[in-house]
Design a protein around this motif. Structure first.
Motif, mmCIF file in Angstrom:
data_model
loop_
_atom_site.group_PDB
_atom_site.id
_atom_site.type_symbol
_atom_site.label_atom_id
_atom_site.label_comp_id
_atom_site.label_asym_id
_atom_site.label_seq_id
_atom_site.Cartn_x
_atom_site.Cartn_y
_atom_site.Cartn_z
ATOM 1 N N SER A 40 1.819 6.879 2.817
ATOM 2 C CA SER A 40 0.780 6.046 2.604
ATOM 3 C C SER A 40 1.671 4.611 2.905
ATOM 4 O O SER A 40 2.800 4.556 2.917
ATOM 5 C CB SER A 40 0.120 5.864 1.444
ATOM 6 N N GLU A 43 -0.787 -2.110 0.528
ATOM 7 C CA GLU A 43 -1.836 -3.274 0.903
ATOM 8 C C GLU A 43 -1.168 -4.504 1.241
ATOM 9 O O GLU A 43 -0.028 -4.575 0.723
ATOM 10 C CB GLU A 43 -3.003 -3.367 0.315
ATOM 11 N N ASP A 45 -1.293 -7.359 -0.185
ATOM 12 C CA ASP A 45 -1.089 -8.249 -1.439
ATOM 13 C C ASP A 45 0.088 -7.604 -2.100
ATOM 14 O O ASP A 45 1.119 -8.265 -2.613
ATOM 15 C CB ASP A 45 -2.198 -8.291 -2.381
ATOM 16 N N LYS A 46 0.349 -6.093 -1.786
ATOM 17 C CA LYS A 46 1.542 -5.507 -2.535
ATOM 18 C C LYS A 46 2.751 -5.781 -1.625
ATOM 19 O O LYS A 46 3.634 -5.975 -2.030
ATOM 20 C CB LYS A 46 1.248 -3.841 -2.655
#
Length: 368
Positions: A40, A43, A45-46
């Motif tokens: 995976s 996102e 923001d991460k």
């Protein structure tokens, strides 16, 4: 280099475990594992938070080669701080302890407020009985105030706790032996005090035998007040004691996240897609099967579907039971023919029936 390689290198260069990185990012350790296995992708923001943690640019992190760049002074300082704190006791960097203390207070006070509302109602019912209808209506105000205040505290505490769990799926265990001993002593004191208050309330109620109905009602109100305080003390002590089990918190959150990811994957993927996305070993581990065959995958899908259906059935039945209990309690409260000082028993009985319902559904609907 790929994002996976850059992330592994940056984490290793600062002697940071997957759990520590997950804690800083507000994700589960499993999420970091998926990123480093290229199962995976984080996102935006991460990604930006990763750039701040490791002091690199977004381009370098995603598609550059961080091993070819000299570490910046900020990154070097962070690495030095991490190495210096490697042998230090773990710290509560997420504010877990303070959150759990506030959560325990709100839940305990919420339950006590509702029970105290019942106690106040019982105390004024004797005075209002036989007076004008407006006086009887005014006697319900303490009950409504207690219910509103209690529900507000319970909902606020529950929603805040759910938000905290989503933001912090992993907590590093920072409690010392002294913390555990101190909390165990506190729980023992609160438990003994709560039981003593309940026993005192029962004794007071027993003394009302032979007294007038008004005196019996007033003494019942005193007993209910004792029970309200006792319930608050016991609930507070229980939550404070359970907060020490950080491993259970982490395991529960990881299992919930993993089950959610697994359910979502099984809903959107067929067996062929699962095999093309994950290795056979990963599929076996996730689904708890011995072989990643079509039959085994379908059985796992059926098992999870049954588990979700069981949860839906349990929730629906409990909702119906509590609705009936509420109607019964209101009928006993407002209908003159059934007017009773013990109308509040409808809700505890409803809670007991909900527990029986859960056990029955679990007994007759297995996961397999």
């Amino acid at each position: 280099m790929s994002f996976r390689d850059n992330l592994q290198y940056l984490r290793a260069s600062q002697s940071m475990t997957q759990e520590q990185l997950a804690m800083l990012l507000g994700v589960s350790r499993q999420s970091v594992t998926k990123w480093e296995a290229e199962r995976s992708y984080p996102e935006m923001d991460k990604l930006l938070k990763l750039c701040q943690i490791f002091d690199v640019t977004l381009d370098d992190l995603v598609q550059g080669d961080v091993t070819q760049k000299a570490a910046t002074p900020v990154a070097q300082a962070k690495a030095a701080a991490l190495r210096a704190s490697a042998g230090a006791p773990p710290q509560d960097v997420c504010g877990y302890d303070e959150h759990m203390r506030v959560f325990a207070r709100k839940i305990a006070m919420g339950v006590s407020a509702i029970l105290l509302g019942v106690a106040l109602l019982m105390a004024v019912m004797g005075w209002a009985e036989g007076h004008s209808p407006s006086s009887e209506a005014l006697s319900l105000i303490p009950l409504f105030i207690g219910i509103v205040a209690g529900l507000a505290l319970l909902l606020a505490g529950g929603m805040r706790h759910a938000d905290f769990q989503r933001a912090h799926p992993f907590i590093q265990d920072f409690y010392t032996a002294e913390d555990r001993q101190r909390t165990q002593r506190l729980f023992a004191i609160l438990l003994v005090t709560g039981v003593a208050l309940i026993f005192a309330g029962i004794v007071i109620m027993a003394l009302s035998d032979g007294a007038s109905e008004l005196i019996q009602l007033e003494l019942a109100a005193v007993m209910m007040a004792f029970i309200a305080v006792a319930a608050g003390l016991i609930i507070y002590g229980s939550i404070m004691l359970s907060r020490l089990n950080v491993a259970n918190y982490n395991q529960a959150r990881e299992m919930a996240l993993a089950e959610g990811d697994l359910w979502e994957g099984l809903q959107s993927m067929d067996a062929a897609t699962l095999r093309s996305t994950y290795t056979n070993e990963q599929i076996c581990t996730m689904l708890g099967v011995s072989e990643a065959t079509d039959d085994e995958i379908e059985r796992a899908r059926s098992r999870l579907s049954r588990k979700h259906r069981k949860g839906q059935i349990t929730g629906s039945l409990c909702g119906i039971i509590m609705l009936i209990a509420t109607i019964a309690g209101l009928v006993m409260l407002f209908v003159p023919e059934y007017h009773s000082a013990y109308f509040w028993l409808a809700w505890p009985i409803g809670g007991i029936l909900c527990g029986i319902t859960c056990l029955s559904v679990n007994a007759f609907m297995g996961d397999d």
